[in-house]
Scaffold this active site. Structure first.
Site, PDB file in Angstrom:
ATOM      1  N   TYR A 151     -11.507  -4.589   0.370  1.00 47.55           N
ATOM      2  CA  TYR A 151     -12.178  -5.019   1.605  1.00 47.55           C
ATOM      3  C   TYR A 151     -13.680  -4.768   1.511  1.00 47.55           C
ATOM      4  CZ  TYR A 151      -7.790  -5.800   4.070  1.00 47.55           C
ATOM      5  OH  TYR A 151      -6.570  -6.302   4.465  1.00 47.55           O
TER       6      TYR A 151
ATOM      7  N   GLU B 212       0.832  -1.215   0.000  1.00 50.60           N
ATOM      8  CA  GLU B 212       0.000   0.000   0.000  1.00 50.60           C
ATOM      9  C   GLU B 212       0.862   1.259   0.000  1.00 50.60           C
ATOM     10  OE1 GLU B 212      -3.200  -0.203   2.897  1.00 50.60           O
ATOM     11  OE2 GLU B 212      -4.083  -1.917   1.863  1.00 50.60           O
TER      12      GLU B 212
ATOM     13  N   GLU C 259      -4.926  -8.815  -0.408  1.00 48.46           N
ATOM     14  CA  GLU C 259      -5.710  -8.566   0.816  1.00 48.46           C
ATOM     15  C   GLU C 259      -7.165  -8.444   0.421  1.00 48.46           C
ATOM     16  OE1 GLU C 259      -4.388  -5.493   3.516  1.00 48.46           O
ATOM     17  OE2 GLU C 259      -2.282  -5.959   3.112  1.00 48.46           O
TER      18      GLU C 259
HETATM   19  O1  AHR Z   1      -5.052  -6.167   6.828  1.00 46.65           O
HETATM   20  C1  AHR Z   1      -4.995  -5.014   7.611  1.00 46.65           C
HETATM   21  C2  AHR Z   1      -4.370  -3.846   6.880  1.00 46.65           C
HETATM   22  O2  AHR Z   1      -5.170  -3.496   5.791  1.00 46.65           O
HETATM   23  C3  AHR Z   1      -3.021  -4.086   6.261  1.00 46.65           C
HETATM   24  O3  AHR Z   1      -1.984  -3.911   7.167  1.00 46.65           O
HETATM   25  C4  AHR Z   1      -2.964  -3.031   5.198  1.00 46.65           C
HETATM   26  O4  AHR Z   1      -2.181  -3.435   4.100  1.00 46.65           O
HETATM   27  C5  AHR Z   1      -4.412  -2.814   4.824  1.00 46.65           C
HETATM   28  O5  AHR Z   1      -4.767  -1.492   4.822  1.00 46.65           O
END
Ligand code: AHR
Length: 512
Positions: free
Chosen positions: A251, A176, A307
């Site tokens: 996410y 990131e 992620e």
């Molecule tokens: O998974 C938690 C966090 O989410 C990680 O450290 C980061 O890469 C993302 O923002």
């Protein structure tokens, strides 16, 4: 009568291979993922081998965990690997500023991680530090891990008790960089990715798959900038590829970042909003893939979602920096629709890592801090039911005769959510069909219109529970657990499957 959809599957028309690495995992130095999750130390009463929890290893081996990304995440960009080698009592301490502002004693370092991967039978995906590290530091880490013969880093590794080099297939160049990894612009990071990638050498027969840190969600500008930087365009005499893959993160949560909603307390409307966000990952994958196709039609560069998963408000009373959340049937259905999307785009998407394996975000495993008891989450069971897709050949699934939808209010406006998701693959004389019914109330029927090969037998499994917020706890470990499903009947076109409301069903087909 439940609505019926027809799913046409040509069993003899092979698609791309579904890499087992789409079922990858992520373990960061964050909360109780590494410390308490994987690592309890050699003196713990919890059964362990060289400090690593044996019950966690056993549970993940059952999932055939293909790879593990470590040490972060945001933590990767403040991690200095030399602090995590040598006698544990001599290792320097540091502050984990990203996650809880707590002390990190560096007891779990390179050797412990590689030991863990060997116990798991998983490929290591080591994530290097660009944000606060140096090219030299990253280059030396690769040398320490993978070089044989004689060199300064090899001598250091041997002094720490490891003679043979390890195999490290995957290496990440920062994390990131647009945020916690340095707040860079895409153009700046693209240059650094070329530079750092250059000094991550292939030592001996270890061939690194270097992964440039990619976009947040649908930031296609970031992907395009990296695609322009990936190679030496026009260098036909001496083609170079500075990195082999690029990542993005996605996410799923409800509402706003500051208040993402509870893991266990949610309304039906919030459930549908979650599912709309989860299914939207497919649009985002397609968007990145389309940009990559422009610069790399031969698909030499892999797309990696390193992620993904649900991100809720932490459980009441827990450290806000530890990202500890419960995991319900809703989370399992989020996982199921992501995995379907991954199967459908396996031609470009070559790896994905759920965040995170133990005790953090959408975990596979929760461990009780007091008793040490281990709980397998509903999401774990989706991964377990899907092992048949690992390295299988994807099969196209065409849904005909209408797919039920729900109108959902999302922060992006009103959306039509398709409540049925189906994917399929074939391997070793069998096929596996995965079906998810997202409707909270209504069952659905799916006619599997199976063409091209004879089916000689079938077995179905189902994951569901009375309520969407049902979840597993140390005292009720199987509130949400898979069982055999007797909702499959023969049909003139193949089979007909009853997929109850809010359920995930897999049907294994034996092929002649
Ligand atoms: O998974 C938690 C966090 O989410 C990680 O450290 C980061 O890469 C993302 O923002």
């Amino acid at each position: 009568m439940a609505p019926t959809t027809r799913a046409v599957i040509d069993l003899d028309v092979p698609g791309p291979t579904i890499s087992r690495h789409l079922y990858g995992h992520f373990a960061e130095h964050l909360g109780r993922c590494v410390y308490g999750g994987f690592w309890v130390g050699e003196d713990s009463e919890i059964p362990n081998e060289r400090g690593i929890r044996l019950d966690v290893v056993e549970a993940l081996r059952a999932l055939r965990i293909p790879n593990l990304r470590w040490p972060g995440g945001c933590f990767a960009d403040e991690y200095h690997w030399k602090d995590g080698i040598g006698p544990r009592e001599d290792r320097p301490r540091m502050v984990n500023t990203h996650w809880g502002d707590v002390e990190e004693n560096n007891h779990f370092g390179t050797h412990e991680f590689m030991d863990l991967c060997e116990m798991l039978g998983a490929d290591p995906y080591v994530n290097g530090n660009v944000g606060s590290g140096t090219v030299r530091e990253m280059s030396e880490w690769v040398e320490y891990l993978t070089r044989d013969g004689d060199s300064p880093m090899v001598a250091l590794r041997r002094a720490n008790g490891r003679d043979e080099p390890w195999k490290v297939p995957f290496f990440g160049i920062g994390n990131e960089p647009w945020g916690c990894g340095g707040n860079m612009r895409a153009e700046t990071y693209a240059e650094l990715a070329r530079q750092y990638g250059t000094y991550c050498r292939d030592h001996g027969d270890n061939v690194l798959y270097r992964i440039a840190a990619g976009a947040a969600d649908d930031d296609y500008h970031w992907t395009e900038t990296l695609m322009k930087a990936v190679s030496c365009l026009g260098c036909t005499r001496e083609p170079k590829q500075f990195f082999q893959g690029l990542s993005f993160h996605y996410y799923t949560f409800n509402g706003q970042w500051a208040d993402k909603g509870s893991a266990t307390e949610f309304t039906e409307d919030e459930y549908y909003e979650t599912m709309a966000k989860a299914r939207d990952v497919e649009r985002v994958i397609k968007g990145h893939a389309a940009v990559m196709d422009v610069y790399d039609p031969a698909k030499r560069v892999g797309l990696i979602l390193d992620e993904w998963g649900t991100w809720w408000n932490v459980e009441p009373g827990t450290n806000p920096g530890f990202l500890y959340q419960q995991n319900t049937l809703r989370d399992a259905l989020v996982a199921a629709v992501h995995l379907d999307a991954f199967h459908r785009h396996a031609d470009r998407l070559v790896m994905a890592n759920i965040a995170q394996t133990v005790n953090v975000l959408q975990a596979m495993i929760l461990t009780d801090e007091q008793s040490g008891a281990l709980v397998l989450t509903p999401s774990y069971h989706v991964f377990a039911m899907n092992t048949g897709h690992h390295d299988a050949t994807a099969l196209d699934v065409r849904l005909l005769d209408g797919v039920a939808t729900r109108t959902v209010c999302t922060p992006r406006g009103e959306e039509e959510l398709e409540t049925l998701s189906v994917s399929a693959s074939t391997k070793d004389g069998a096929a596996l069909v995965s079906l998810t019914n997202l409707d909270a109330q209504e069952d659905t029927r799916v006619v599997l219109d199976l063409r091209g090969r004879d089916v000689t037998g079938h077995r179905a499994r189902i994951l569901t529970a009375p309520a969407l917020h049902d979840h597993n706890t140390p005292t009720r470990g199987d509130a949400v657990a898979p069982r055999d499903h007797d909702g499959v009947r023969t049909h003139e076109r193949g089979l007909v499957v009853n997929v109850p409301a809010h359920s995930y069903v897999t049907v294994r087909l034996e092929l002649a």
